[in-house]
Design an enzyme around this catalytic site. Structure first.
Site, mmCIF file in Angstrom:
data_model
loop_
_atom_site.group_PDB
_atom_site.id
_atom_site.type_symbol
_atom_site.label_atom_id
_atom_site.label_comp_id
_atom_site.label_asym_id
_atom_site.label_seq_id
_atom_site.Cartn_x
_atom_site.Cartn_y
_atom_site.Cartn_z
ATOM 1 N N HIS A 173 74.127 64.671 45.063
ATOM 2 C CA HIS A 173 74.881 64.080 46.176
ATOM 3 C C HIS A 173 75.807 63.068 45.487
ATOM 4 O O HIS A 173 75.304 62.176 44.784
ATOM 5 C CB HIS A 173 73.909 63.396 47.153
ATOM 6 C CG HIS A 173 74.539 62.776 48.350
ATOM 7 N ND1 HIS A 173 74.008 62.879 49.632
ATOM 8 C CD2 HIS A 173 75.631 61.998 48.472
ATOM 9 C CE1 HIS A 173 74.761 62.216 50.481
ATOM 10 N NE2 HIS A 173 75.757 61.651 49.794
ATOM 11 N N VAL A 174 77.106 63.225 45.644
ATOM 12 C CA VAL A 174 78.059 62.382 44.894
ATOM 13 C C VAL A 174 77.659 60.910 44.950
ATOM 14 O O VAL A 174 77.324 60.394 46.018
ATOM 15 C CB VAL A 174 79.494 62.530 45.471
ATOM 16 C CG1 VAL A 174 80.446 61.535 44.807
ATOM 17 C CG2 VAL A 174 80.012 63.948 45.294
ATOM 18 N N HIS A 175 77.677 60.259 43.805
ATOM 19 C CA HIS A 175 77.416 58.811 43.759
ATOM 20 C C HIS A 175 78.071 58.222 42.526
ATOM 21 O O HIS A 175 78.104 58.865 41.469
ATOM 22 C CB HIS A 175 75.915 58.501 43.764
ATOM 23 C CG HIS A 175 75.147 59.212 42.704
ATOM 24 N ND1 HIS A 175 74.781 60.541 42.813
ATOM 25 C CD2 HIS A 175 74.690 58.794 41.496
ATOM 26 C CE1 HIS A 175 74.118 60.906 41.728
ATOM 27 N NE2 HIS A 175 74.067 59.861 40.893
ATOM 28 N N PHE A 176 78.560 57.022 42.677
ATOM 29 C CA PHE A 176 79.116 56.278 41.550
ATOM 30 C C PHE A 176 78.122 55.187 41.186
ATOM 31 O O PHE A 176 77.671 54.444 42.059
ATOM 32 C CB PHE A 176 80.460 55.638 41.930
ATOM 33 C CG PHE A 176 81.599 56.614 41.967
ATOM 34 C CD1 PHE A 176 81.759 57.463 43.050
ATOM 35 C CD2 PHE A 176 82.505 56.680 40.923
ATOM 36 C CE1 PHE A 176 82.799 58.378 43.086
ATOM 37 C CE2 PHE A 176 83.547 57.589 40.956
ATOM 38 C CZ PHE A 176 83.707 58.432 42.030
#
Ligand code: AMP
Ligand code: ZN
Length: 172
Positions: free
Chosen positions: A115-118
């Site tokens: 799940h996209v995360h920075f």
């Protein structure tokens, strides 16, 4: 247009009707089914402390849509995440009293949560005491700082998490 058609049109345009995955830990946090030290939240983005911080203040900035790859993230979420990143980075530098950071987004390679995360990770500081498991003694030089990146991370302690989350939130 009936109301459901209007809703559909709005959702298509803005993706506000976010998709979710029941097996995803970040979707669980977004849906409030899992606890987190949340520091920032809008209708499109959430940010919370990493449960295994590399250093104090390590924060994850996450779009509220279950999208595994940054390269597939809808543009409106990218914009919202980008704006949140600089705002939160500013609060973290204030909370940690340290200007230096790494901001990293893994895609596939090195990515544990799909799940996209920075990651916003406060940088090590010259003069930091090395972690107990390192063979280095005394203040860290550059090589020891880089090596220390790979040492075992320990789970975020509840009190430390509350304290850091409050420090970050008070600067937002
Ligand atoms: P990545 O390897 O880029 O996918 O990083 C995933 C990050 O998510 C790791 O740094 C984990 O420590 C962190 N993480 C996994 N589950 C949770 C959770 N429930 N709450 C906070 N951070 C988490
Ligand atoms: Zn998800």
């Amino acid at each position: 247009m009936t109301s459901f058609m209007i809703d559909e049109a709005v959702n298509k345009k803005t993706h506000l009707k976010w998709t979710s995955d029941d097996n995803c830990p970040f979707c669980g946090i977004i849906a409030n089914k899992r606890s987190s030290f949340t520091v920032f939240e809008t209708d499109m983005v959430i940010a919370f402390l990493d449960i295994l911080p590399i250093r104090p203040g390590h924060t994850l900035v996450v779009p509220k849509i279950h999208c595994p790859n940054l390269s597939d993230l809808p543009a409106d979420y990218s914009r919202a995440v980008g704006e949140a990143l600089s705002t939160i980075a500013n609060a973290i530098t204030g909370a940690t009293q340290h200007n230096d950071l790494n901001v990293v987004c893994n895609q596939g390679y090195g990515q544990a949560v799909p799940h996209v995360h920075f990651h916003i990770v406060p940088a090590p500081r010259f003069g930091d005491t090395p972690a107990p498991s390192t063979t280095t003694t005394g203040p860290m030089d550059h090589e020891a700082m880089v090596r220390s990146e790979y040492h075992r991370r320990t789970e975020l302690d509840d009190d430390a998490g509350k304290d850091m989350a409050n420090k970050i939130k008070s600067r937002l």
